[in-house]
Design a protein around this motif. Structure first.
Motif, PDB file in Angstrom:
ATOM      1  N   GLY A  36      32.381 -16.692   1.506  1.00  0.00           N
ATOM      2  CA  GLY A  36      31.902 -15.365   1.852  1.00  0.00           C
ATOM      3  C   GLY A  36      32.340 -14.359   0.806  1.00  0.00           C
ATOM      4  N   ARG A  37      32.143 -13.094   1.098  1.00  0.00           N
ATOM      5  CA  ARG A  37      32.547 -12.044   0.183  1.00  0.00           C
ATOM      6  C   ARG A  37      34.022 -11.724   0.380  1.00  0.00           C
ATOM      7  N   GLY A  38      34.732 -11.626  -0.733  1.00  0.00           N
ATOM      8  CA  GLY A  38      36.147 -11.294  -0.654  1.00  0.00           C
ATOM      9  C   GLY A  38      37.033 -12.512  -0.851  1.00  0.00           C
ATOM     10  N   GLN A  42      37.174 -17.351   0.687  1.00  0.00           N
ATOM     11  CA  GLN A  42      36.832 -18.406  -0.271  1.00  0.00           C
ATOM     12  C   GLN A  42      37.114 -19.808   0.274  1.00  0.00           C
TER      13      GLN A  42
END
Length: 220
Positions: A36-38, A42
Motif C-alpha cells: 500500500g501507500r506508505g 510495505q
C-alpha cells in the motif's frame, strides 16, 4: 538508521500448492496482498512470497482483512492466463462468513443481484447503485449460531467486484461480524477480525489444463 518494523505483524502465509508455474497460498487476516501507500504498508503477501520465490506475481487479491486462498503466478505469461481465467469467470471461488442475525439452516441457494460502484466521497468504500457494474453473489446458510446471534454462510461470488461480499451481505441486513467498513460499531465489535475466509479455489491449470481444487477450512 533502518526504519522500524510495525509491531504485531500478521503470521506467515501457508503454502498450499507449489509447481513450476503457480503457487497457492493461504493468507492470514490482516496482511495486504500487495504493497500500500506508505512505509508502514510495505509488508504484504507478494513481498513475503517474493522473498522465497522472486518471480512470484499476484494473480488476484483478497481484502487485507479477509483470510484464505490466493493464487500467484510464477511468470508474466501465467499471470496473464490466470487474469483471463478470472475475467472469464473460469475460476470457481467459495467463501465462508459469520454474519449478524440468526437464519434458518437451508440447503437452497439465494441470490443477491445488486450492481456495485465506488462510493467516491467515501473511498475505498463501495455502494449499490443501478449505474454500477453487474455484481452477483450466491449464498446459503450452513449453520445457525443462536448463542452468538449470528449465522455461518457459504458464499459463491459470480463476479469479483471490490468488497462485493461485504456490501451485498450488509445490503440484506446481515453484515459480516468484525467488518470495520460496512457494519455498525456493535456488529464490528463482536469479532476481533473480519469473519470472512476464502475457502475454495477451483480452476484448470493454465499450462497443462489439469483440473485443480484447493480448500482451506475457515479458522473461525
Amino acid at each position: 538508521m533502518k526504519p522500524s518494523l510495525p509491531l504485531n505483524l500478521p503470521p506467515e502465509p501457508t503454502l498450499v500448492h507449489e509447481d513450476p508455474h503457480l503457487l497457492v497460498l493461504d493468507k492470514p487476516s490482516g496482511l495486504l496482498c500487495v504493497p500500500g501507500r506508505g512505509e508502514d504498508k510495505q509488508d504484504c503477501l507478494s513481498a513475503r512470497a517474493q522473498a522465497r520465490w522472486p518471480e512470484a506475481l499476484v494473480a488476484h487479491r483478497l481484502d487485507m482483512a479477509t483470510s484464505g486462498l490466493v493464487l500467484m503466478a510464477r511468470s508474466p505469461a501465467v499471470q496473464r492466463a490466470l487474469g483471463d481465467a478470472f475475467a472469464e469467470q473460469a475460476v470457481w471461488k467459495r467463501y465462508e462468513a459469520v454474519v449478524d442475525g440468526v437464519l434458518a439452516e437451508d440447503p437452497h441457494w439465494s441470490v443477491i443481484d445488486a450492481p456495485l460502484m465506488a462510493d467516491w466521497p467515501r473511498r475505498p468504500l463501495q455502494k449499490i447503485d443501478p449505474a454500477g457494474k453487474p455484481s452477483v453473489t450466491r449464498w446459503r446458510v450452513l449453520e445457525a449460531l443462536p448463542a452468538l446471534g449470528a449465522s455461518r454462510l457459504l458464499l459463491e461470488p459470480r463476479t469479483g467486484r471490490t468488497h462485493q461480499l461485504r456490501v451485498h451481505l450488509a445490503s440484506i441486513g446481515h453484515p459480516i461480524l468484525g467488518d470495520a467498513l460496512y457494519a455498525d460499531a456493535a456488529v464490528q465489535a463482536r469479532a476481533s477480525r473480519l469473519m470472512l475466509h476464502a475457502s475454495v479455489l477451483q480452476f484448470r491449470h493454465p499450462v497443462d489444463g489439469q483440473a485443480l481444487r484447493f480448500e482451506s477450512p475457515a479458522p473461525f
